[in-house]
Design a protein around this motif. Sequence first.
Motif, PDB file in Angstrom:
ATOM      1  N   THR A  36     -60.267  42.074  44.340  1.00 34.32           N
ATOM      2  CA  THR A  36     -59.072  41.266  44.020  1.00 34.32           C
ATOM      3  C   THR A  36     -57.877  42.153  43.687  1.00 34.32           C
ATOM      4  O   THR A  36     -56.733  41.754  43.884  1.00 34.32           O
ATOM      5  CB  THR A  36     -59.339  40.293  42.854  1.00 34.32           C
ATOM      6  OG1 THR A  36     -59.679  41.041  41.677  1.00 34.32           O
ATOM      7  CG2 THR A  36     -60.443  39.314  43.181  1.00 34.32           C
ATOM      8  N   TYR A  40     -53.555  42.032  44.689  1.00 36.81           N
ATOM      9  CA  TYR A  40     -52.351  42.291  43.870  1.00 36.81           C
ATOM     10  C   TYR A  40     -51.543  43.435  44.480  1.00 36.81           C
ATOM     11  O   TYR A  40     -50.315  43.401  44.528  1.00 36.81           O
ATOM     12  CB  TYR A  40     -52.746  42.621  42.427  1.00 36.81           C
ATOM     13  CG  TYR A  40     -53.153  41.399  41.638  1.00 36.81           C
ATOM     14  CD1 TYR A  40     -52.227  40.695  40.871  1.00 36.81           C
ATOM     15  CD2 TYR A  40     -54.463  40.924  41.672  1.00 36.81           C
ATOM     16  CE1 TYR A  40     -52.598  39.562  40.163  1.00 36.81           C
ATOM     17  CE2 TYR A  40     -54.840  39.797  40.971  1.00 36.81           C
ATOM     18  CZ  TYR A  40     -53.910  39.118  40.218  1.00 36.81           C
ATOM     19  OH  TYR A  40     -54.270  37.984  39.534  1.00 36.81           O
ATOM     20  N   ARG A  41     -52.249  44.447  44.966  1.00 35.42           N
ATOM     21  CA  ARG A  41     -51.566  45.602  45.563  1.00 35.42           C
ATOM     22  C   ARG A  41     -50.848  45.203  46.860  1.00 35.42           C
ATOM     23  O   ARG A  41     -49.728  45.641  47.124  1.00 35.42           O
ATOM     24  CB  ARG A  41     -52.588  46.713  45.848  1.00 35.42           C
ATOM     25  CG  ARG A  41     -53.088  47.410  44.599  1.00 35.42           C
ATOM     26  CD  ARG A  41     -54.252  48.351  44.913  1.00 35.42           C
ATOM     27  NE  ARG A  41     -54.709  49.040  43.727  1.00 35.42           N
ATOM     28  CZ  ARG A  41     -54.213  50.200  43.295  1.00 35.42           C
ATOM     29  NH1 ARG A  41     -53.277  50.809  43.989  1.00 35.42           N
ATOM     30  NH2 ARG A  41     -54.666  50.754  42.187  1.00 35.42           N
ATOM     31  N   VAL A 100     -47.492  47.649  40.577  1.00 34.60           N
ATOM     32  CA  VAL A 100     -48.348  46.467  40.729  1.00 34.60           C
ATOM     33  C   VAL A 100     -48.421  45.607  39.456  1.00 34.60           C
ATOM     34  O   VAL A 100     -48.590  44.379  39.534  1.00 34.60           O
ATOM     35  CB  VAL A 100     -49.759  46.875  41.243  1.00 34.60           C
ATOM     36  CG1 VAL A 100     -50.494  47.761  40.279  1.00 34.60           C
ATOM     37  CG2 VAL A 100     -50.597  45.676  41.607  1.00 34.60           C
ATOM     38  N   ARG A 110     -50.126  35.304  39.238  1.00 33.59           N
ATOM     39  CA  ARG A 110     -51.571  35.271  38.975  1.00 33.59           C
ATOM     40  C   ARG A 110     -52.166  33.936  39.435  1.00 33.59           C
ATOM     41  O   ARG A 110     -53.205  33.900  40.072  1.00 33.59           O
ATOM     42  CB  ARG A 110     -51.877  35.460  37.485  1.00 33.59           C
ATOM     43  CG  ARG A 110     -51.414  36.775  36.892  1.00 33.59           C
ATOM     44  CD  ARG A 110     -52.149  37.070  35.585  1.00 33.59           C
ATOM     45  NE  ARG A 110     -53.536  37.373  35.853  1.00 33.59           N
ATOM     46  CZ  ARG A 110     -53.989  38.580  36.201  1.00 33.59           C
ATOM     47  NH1 ARG A 110     -53.184  39.607  36.254  1.00 33.59           N
ATOM     48  NH2 ARG A 110     -55.264  38.751  36.454  1.00 33.59           N
ATOM     49  N   ARG A 133     -60.035  41.929  37.082  1.00 36.11           N
ATOM     50  CA  ARG A 133     -59.788  41.971  35.640  1.00 36.11           C
ATOM     51  C   ARG A 133     -60.099  40.630  34.968  1.00 36.11           C
ATOM     52  O   ARG A 133     -60.390  40.591  33.783  1.00 36.11           O
ATOM     53  CB  ARG A 133     -58.320  42.301  35.352  1.00 36.11           C
ATOM     54  CG  ARG A 133     -57.775  43.562  35.987  1.00 36.11           C
ATOM     55  CD  ARG A 133     -58.380  44.798  35.340  1.00 36.11           C
ATOM     56  NE  ARG A 133     -57.699  46.021  35.770  1.00 36.11           N
ATOM     57  CZ  ARG A 133     -57.775  46.578  36.978  1.00 36.11           C
ATOM     58  NH1 ARG A 133     -58.524  46.025  37.909  1.00 36.11           N
ATOM     59  NH2 ARG A 133     -57.119  47.689  37.257  1.00 36.11           N
ATOM     60  N   ASP A 134     -60.003  39.545  35.751  1.00 35.89           N
ATOM     61  CA  ASP A 134     -60.137  38.199  35.169  1.00 35.89           C
ATOM     62  C   ASP A 134     -61.148  37.358  35.946  1.00 35.89           C
ATOM     63  O   ASP A 134     -61.073  36.134  35.933  1.00 35.89           O
ATOM     64  CB  ASP A 134     -58.770  37.490  35.181  1.00 35.89           C
ATOM     65  CG  ASP A 134     -58.217  37.358  36.603  1.00 35.89           C
ATOM     66  OD1 ASP A 134     -58.756  38.017  37.515  1.00 35.89           O
ATOM     67  OD2 ASP A 134     -57.263  36.582  36.786  1.00 35.89           O
ATOM     68  N   ARG A 180     -51.032  51.544  32.854  1.00 32.84           N
ATOM     69  CA  ARG A 180     -51.268  50.345  33.662  1.00 32.84           C
ATOM     70  C   ARG A 180     -52.251  49.406  32.959  1.00 32.84           C
ATOM     71  O   ARG A 180     -52.031  48.199  32.912  1.00 32.84           O
ATOM     72  CB  ARG A 180     -51.805  50.760  35.031  1.00 32.84           C
ATOM     73  CG  ARG A 180     -51.687  49.696  36.082  1.00 32.84           C
ATOM     74  CD  ARG A 180     -51.550  50.320  37.433  1.00 32.84           C
ATOM     75  NE  ARG A 180     -52.686  51.144  37.773  1.00 32.84           N
ATOM     76  CZ  ARG A 180     -53.766  50.688  38.409  1.00 32.84           C
ATOM     77  NH1 ARG A 180     -53.863  49.426  38.744  1.00 32.84           N
ATOM     78  NH2 ARG A 180     -54.745  51.506  38.721  1.00 32.84           N
ATOM     79  N   ASP A 184     -51.345  45.711  32.013  1.00 33.57           N
ATOM     80  CA  ASP A 184     -52.122  44.648  32.655  1.00 33.57           C
ATOM     81  C   ASP A 184     -52.869  43.790  31.634  1.00 33.57           C
ATOM     82  O   ASP A 184     -53.173  42.635  31.902  1.00 33.57           O
ATOM     83  CB  ASP A 184     -53.152  45.250  33.623  1.00 33.57           C
ATOM     84  CG  ASP A 184     -52.492  45.882  34.832  1.00 33.57           C
ATOM     85  OD1 ASP A 184     -51.315  45.581  35.101  1.00 33.57           O
ATOM     86  OD2 ASP A 184     -53.155  46.690  35.503  1.00 33.57           O
TER      87      ASP A 184
HETATM   88  O1   DC Z   1     -58.336  47.400  40.488  1.00 35.86           O
HETATM   89  P1   DC Z   1     -56.975  47.889  40.979  1.00 35.86           P
HETATM   90  O2   DC Z   1     -56.496  49.123  40.267  1.00 35.86           O
HETATM   91  O3   DC Z   1     -56.912  48.062  42.462  1.00 35.86           O
HETATM   92  O4   DC Z   1     -55.972  46.710  40.604  1.00 35.86           O
HETATM   93  C1   DC Z   1     -54.620  46.761  40.933  1.00 35.86           C
HETATM   94  C2   DC Z   1     -53.812  45.999  39.891  1.00 35.86           C
HETATM   95  O5   DC Z   1     -54.029  44.605  39.983  1.00 35.86           O
HETATM   96  C3   DC Z   1     -54.092  46.405  38.452  1.00 35.86           C
HETATM   97  O6   DC Z   1     -52.942  47.032  37.940  1.00 35.86           O
HETATM   98  C4   DC Z   1     -54.396  45.131  37.717  1.00 35.86           C
HETATM   99  C5   DC Z   1     -54.221  44.033  38.700  1.00 35.86           C
HETATM  100  N1   DC Z   1     -55.358  43.113  38.776  1.00 35.86           N
HETATM  101  C6   DC Z   1     -55.342  42.014  37.984  1.00 35.86           C
HETATM  102  O7   DC Z   1     -54.416  41.845  37.180  1.00 35.86           O
HETATM  103  N2   DC Z   1     -56.329  41.087  38.091  1.00 35.86           N
HETATM  104  C7   DC Z   1     -57.333  41.270  38.960  1.00 35.86           C
HETATM  105  N3   DC Z   1     -58.288  40.332  39.070  1.00 35.86           N
HETATM  106  C8   DC Z   1     -57.379  42.425  39.762  1.00 35.86           C
HETATM  107  C9   DC Z   1     -56.377  43.353  39.629  1.00 35.86           C
END
Ligand code: DC
Length: 222
Positions: A36, A40-41, A100, A110, A133-134, A180, A184
């Motif tokens: 996921t 976001y990226r 990001v 989101r 993350r969520d 970050r 985040d």
């Molecule tokens: O896991 P990553 O570093 O590729 O995630 C990129 C960004 O996306 C990170 O800064 C947090 C956000 N992210 C988020 O807020 N919720 C998610 N489910 C996945 C990533």
Amino acid sequence: MSADRLVIAIDGPSGSGKSSAAKGVARALGLAYLDTGAMYRAVTWAMQDAGVDPSDRDAVIAATQRAELEISLDPDTAWVRVNGHDVTDAIREPGISATVSVVATLPECRADLVDRQRAIIDAAPAGIVAEGRDITTVVAPDADVRLLLTADPEIRMARRKAELGEKVDAAQLADQVLRRDADDSTLVNFTTAADGVTHLDGTYLTLEGTIQAILALVDAAR
Ligand code: DC
């Protein structure tokens, strides 16, 4: 747990090893895999491509809602496309990592991405390992197995450095991991496990050890 589908949700901070572990678990169980963070990226890439000012909240939300996202669900073949562009490599560049959080900290962005992630998870025939993350708390709180994977900050920075190699200096590395995570985590808590979520500290585990620990949790849940 449904007899014919398995949904595994894995959350954790950057560099915790959750992407590699999630892919390994998906491979071992023949499941799909959803990164996921890549969504976001990719949205962040689209926003930059369109010349959107990151401080223009409405424009960032509009760019997110407009973004046509396609993402591989194969743990062996990673690719991401946004608005027809293949951004698989571009979304790993430091410029995207640095921006990001703008997308990740807007509730409207989101909500849009959470809807898309739920649709992908629901459509996976055999089931899926989804990481972010969520996922354990918002996207798939009813997943069969829910796991928070953490690791000490020094280890997470070392892992990110190994991934990114020459592309980053020490300041960029600290920005990508520590700043970050701090930004985040303003909307999402991914440092303490919610009720019903298993906390796995991967600081002293190898990748294989982490994968085996997750597979043991899956067995216990069956
Ligand atoms: O896991 P990553 O570093 O590729 O995630 C990129 C960004 O996306 C990170 O800064 C947090 C956000 N992210 C988020 O807020 N919720 C998610 N489910 C996945 C990533």
